[in-house]
Every structure is written in structure tokens, then in C-alpha cells.
Design an enzyme around this catalytic site. Structure first.
Site, mmCIF file in Angstrom:
data_model
loop_
_atom_site.group_PDB
_atom_site.id
_atom_site.type_symbol
_atom_site.label_atom_id
_atom_site.label_comp_id
_atom_site.label_asym_id
_atom_site.label_seq_id
_atom_site.Cartn_x
_atom_site.Cartn_y
_atom_site.Cartn_z
ATOM 1 N N GLY A 8 0.837 -1.206 0.000
ATOM 2 C CA GLY A 8 0.000 0.000 0.000
ATOM 3 C C GLY A 8 0.866 1.247 0.000
ATOM 4 C CG ASP A 33 -0.354 0.510 -4.458
ATOM 5 O OD1 ASP A 33 -1.211 0.205 -5.321
ATOM 6 O OD2 ASP A 33 -0.632 1.123 -3.412
ATOM 7 C CD GLU A 157 -2.242 6.801 10.197
ATOM 8 O OE1 GLU A 157 -1.686 7.870 10.497
ATOM 9 O OE2 GLU A 157 -3.429 6.715 9.874
ATOM 10 C CB ALA A 219 -6.537 8.520 19.327
ATOM 11 C CG ASN A 220 -8.534 9.213 14.394
ATOM 12 O OD1 ASN A 220 -7.701 10.058 14.696
ATOM 13 N ND2 ASN A 220 -8.370 8.391 13.370
ATOM 14 C CB CYS A 272 -8.991 8.895 10.070
ATOM 15 S SG CYS A 272 -7.755 7.913 9.225
ATOM 16 C CE LYS A 335 -4.412 18.217 8.423
ATOM 17 N NZ LYS A 335 -4.045 17.717 9.737
#
EC number: 1.1.1.22
Length: 480
Positions: A8, A33, A157, A219-220, A272, A335
Site C-alpha cells: 500500500g 502497490d 499510525e 484517539a480519533n 479517518c 485542511k
């Protein structure tokens, strides 16, 4: 020589492996990939993703101990450690549609590893995956193993786009989850030794597999929840005449809360946050925890509410119609400092304005016209499949033009919507923009980047999220 292979070559695999190659000259790193165009781009001067600092890192290592290849089988079979960093989109049909993660690509990666391996391997989950994925992958590998031993690790990650290289050089923490068996712990140590080349030991945390998998989702979810909390407050601030920036600053000075992720905006985006929360919701539902699922669903509901509130404010301010009016959209990425448009709030805002028959002129310094057109014609969740499996967009949206200059975008426009906080939008010549717009001229600042009072002196009618409203806007309530 330790050999690492990463399946990936996307936003996670590419930068992570480049930094490992840079920091560990004694390790050979291959990124593989099946997409030929993507690998060609990694081997060219024009990398497939924009990330400050990435270019330099790749060029320093490429061809020495960092290789990009489409020969998946060769590199997987030679590797000691295989990272899997493939797409895990949200399912659009079948069991868990709209919430559950689709593990098709993960499973085919696992089957490739099982098929081509001739020696024992450590397999590392790098993609964001639902809790218990490791268990499923373990089953596929052991049932197809031909006597070869595999150890599965979870190493989620925690990169933020726009600062990914800095985050990799100097991470808050590196999390490694493994089985609590002697073999599992040995595998954890092997991966820990890789990171220890540059990460202080006290920042490398080790847990069991499930904790590592869940920590990433948690966390997200916590970060997204902070954004939805301040965005919910922004609506109340507008209704009461409070200023959300002042409220957020006052709240953020409490050391228990801290100041980060308290900027009110048109909404959160990125690959995410939404996906991980939907995933969390689904896991809660599957484990018989509907109350917990409902709690996390609200974070996404507020985000959707914020986007539709912004569109309603634009339309209501402009005499309740934007039909055939030119509206400039400044910023399309989710962003600043990234060209990534995945789940960007700009998509829903643009679709909302197009639904009211507006004509849009869009400018973003890092996003191509092709990408914007694809985003506006694609179905929800399609973006998270590899490029060659995405539906080709047969149509382009006629009422959308993409330009390469903010002044061109705003010329003859009735209103300007700022949807990404690119630094250059703070220093534009707004007097020049005003002079070339239709009057009354509106600015709808979805990121609170402009000095609203200066713009009002020029003559603009300004809407800033969560700030006291112009008298003009007070007369025109935004109806939901």
C-alpha cells in the site's frame, strides 16, 4: 540486513516507509502497490501526494535503501517484516452498510502474504482497522501457512496530514500491540528495535493487540468529539452574541482541557474521523452496547448539522436564493497544507449550494480540477477504494468551474465562501476582490481566517462562524 515491505503506497505507507528508510540506513525498505500509475509517481519527480518535507526524504533514500515497486510477490516473500497499509473503506452495501469497515483489500493482502511466504514473517497492521481484525487475519494466515509461522502486530499510525513528516520524526508515541505470548513479545521487540533508531524508548508503548486497535479508533473519536463540541458551541454563540474564539480560548486555558482542536469551523473532514467513528459505532452495536453507539453517533450528527447550517446561512443571507448566482469557493482540501479532499466539508457545502442552483468557481492551491469534479460526482464512501476501482466520473458538474487564482474565482461573484484555512487567504487584497464583485458582496468565513471588521470597513457583509452576527444577517435568520 533486515528487510521491510509495505503493501500500500498511499498517505500512510509512503511517508512512513520513507522515514523508516531515512532513519534506518541498515534496513532495506520496499513499498509495493498494484497501482502502476501510483508506483510510477513515487519513482518520479512529482510524488502522488503533497506533504511538506516528504519530497526531500524520498529523494535522499530512493534507490539506496528505499524502493517503490509493483512486484508485490517478490518483495513480500523476501521481507522479514510486512506492513499492511491498504484502504479500509466503509461498506456501502450488505451487512453493516454505512458503518462497518470493508476488509476486502486487507483480506486479499493477507492471502498474498500467505501464498508467497517461504520464511517466518511479522505482519504489521498499519491501516486503521476495527478491533479484532488481527484475529481474522491471523486465521487466514495460519490456515494457509504451509508450516510457516506468522506473528501479527498492530501498529496504528497517528499522523496528521500537513505535518506527517514532522509527526514521524518526532511522534508523541509509537504504539505496538502484540500477542502476550513469548513469540508475540519477540515480534513486538523486533518492531520496537526499528523505531528505536530514532524514537526515545519511553515513547514506544506496547499493549495487547486489541488495546492497540481500539486506541486508534478512540484517539480519533476523542479528537473529532472536541471539534463537534466547539462547533455546537459556535451555533449557540451566534444565537446569543457570544464570540466562539473568546469562549474557546477561555476553555482552552484550563490545563485539563488544553487549547488544541478547539477552532470552530464549517466541520471536520479527512479520511479517518468519520470512518473511524462509524466503525466504533458499529463495533458497539455488534457488542450489544446501543447507548455507547448513540453517544458517538452524535459527534457525526453535529458535524453534518454544522455543514448544512453553513449552507443555509449562505442562502438565507442572499435573499433566500443563490440560483444562477456565482459563488466563489476558496479552499477545497479538508485542511491547509495538504491536497487531500477525502470527506472534506467543502464537498457537502458545494453540493448544498449546487442543490440551490448556484454557479461555483473554486480555487485551491493544491487540489486539481479533476479531483474536485470527481469528489462532486462520486457517491459517499467511493473515495476510499483504490483509484482504478473507483467509478470513472462520466459527467462533470456543469455549474462548477475550477480556477487557479483567488481573484479569478471571486470576479463577478455575489459571495465568497472560505472553506480551507490556507495561509494565503489571510493576505489576499480584499479591496481588489470587493471592487470586482457584485453588490452587496458577501464573505462567509467557514474557518475564521479573515479579519471581519477590516472586511466590513471595505463594504463586505461578513459571516464568521460562531461570531456575533452582522445586523444584515440578524434580519435574515438561517432556517434549517
Amino acid at each position: 540486513m533486515v528487510k521491510i515491505c509495505c503493501i500500500g503506497a498511499g498517505y500512510v505507507g509512503g511517508p512512513t516507509m520513507a522515514v523508516i528508510a531515512l532513519k534506518c540506513p541498515s534496513i532495506e525498505v520496499a513499498v509495493v502497490d498494484i497501482s502502476v500509475s501510483r508506483i510510477n509517481a513515487w519513482n518520479s519527480d512529482q510524488l502522488p501526494i503533497y506533504e511538506p518535507g516528504l519530497d526531500g526524504v524520498v529523494k535522499q533514500c530512493r534507490g539506496k535503501n528505499l524502493f517503490f515497486s509493483t512486484d508485490v510477490e517478490k518483495h513480500v516473500s523476501e521481507a522479514d517484516i510486512v506492513f499492511v497499509s491498504v484502504n479500509t473503506p466503509t461498506k456501502t452495501q450488505g451487512l453493516g452498510a454505512g458503518k462497518a469497515a470493508d476488509l476486502t483489500y486487507w483480506e486479499s493482502a493477507a492471502r498474498v502474504i500467505a501464498d508467497v511466504s517461504k520464511s517466518d514473517k511479522i505482519v504489521v497492521e498499519k491501516s486503521t482497522v476495527p478491533v479484532k481484525t488481527a484475529e481474522a487475519i491471523e486465521k487466514i494466515l495460519t490456515h494457509n501457512s504451509k508450516g510457516i509461522k506468522f506473528q501479527i502486530l498492530s501498529n496504528p499510525e497517528f499522523l496528521a496530514e500537513g505535518t506527517a513528516i514532522q509527526d514521524l520524526f518526532n511522534p508523541d508515541r509509537v504504539l505496538i500491540g502484540g500477542r502476550e505470548t513469548p513469540e508475540g513479545q519477540k515480534a513486538v521487540k523486533a518492531l520496537k528495535d526499528v523505531y528505536a533508531h530514532w524514537v526515545p524508548e519511553d515513547r514506544i508503548l506496547t499493549t495487547n493487540l486489541w488495546s492497540a486497535e481500539l486506541s486508534k479508533l478512540a484517539a480519533n473519536a476523542f479528537l473529532a468529539q472536541r471539534i463537534s463540541s466547539v462547533n455546537a458551541m459556535s451555533a449557540l454563540c451566534e444565537a446569543t452574541g457570544a464570540n466562539v474564539s473568546q469562549v474557546a480560548f477561555a476553555v482552552g486555558t484550563d490545563s485539563r482541557i488544553g487549547p488544541k482542536f478547539l477552532n470552530a469551523s464549517v466541520g471536520f473532514g479527512g479520511s479517518c474521523f468519520q470512518k473511524d467513528i462509524l466503525n466504533l459505532v458499529y463495533i458497539c452495536e455488534c457488542n450489544g452496547l446501543p447507548e455507547v453507539a448513540e453517544y458517538w453517533k452524535q459527534v457525526i450528527k453535529i458535524n453534518d448539522y454544522q455543514k448544512s447550517r453553513f449552507v443555509n446561512r449562505v442562502v438565507a443571507s442572499m435573499f433566500n436564493t443563490v440560483s444562477n448566482k456565482k459563488i466563489a469557493v476558496l479552499g477545497f482540501a479538508f485542511k491547509k497544507d495538504t491536497g487531500d479532499t477525502r470527506e472534506t466539508p467543502a464537498i457537502d457545502v458545494c453540493k448544498g449550494l449546487l442543490g440551490d442552483k448556484a454557479r461555483l468557481s473554486i480555487y485551491d492551491p493544491q487540489v486539481t480540477e479533476d479531483q474536485i469534479q470527481r469528489d462532486l460526482t462520486m457517491n459517499k464512501f467511493d473515495w476510499d477504494h483504490p483509484l482504478h476501482l473507483q467509478p470513472m466520473s462520466p459527467t462533470t458538474v456543469k455549474q462548477v468551474s475550477v480556477v487557479w487564482d483567488a481573484y479569478e474565482a471571486t470576479k463577478d461573484a455575489h459571495g465568497v465562501c472560505i472553506l480551507t484555512e490556507w495561509d494565503e487567504f489571510k493576505t489576499l487584497d480584499y479591496q481588489r476582490i470587493y471592487d470586482n464583485m457584485q453588490k452587496p458582496a458577501f464573505v462567509f468565513d467557514g474557518r475564521n481566517v479573515v479579519d471581519a471588521n477590516k472586511l466590513r470597513e471595505i463594504g463586505f457583509i461578513v459571516y464568521s462562524i460562531g461570531k456575533p452576527l452582522d445586523p444584515w444577517l440578524k434580519d435574515m435568520p438561517a432556517v434549517a
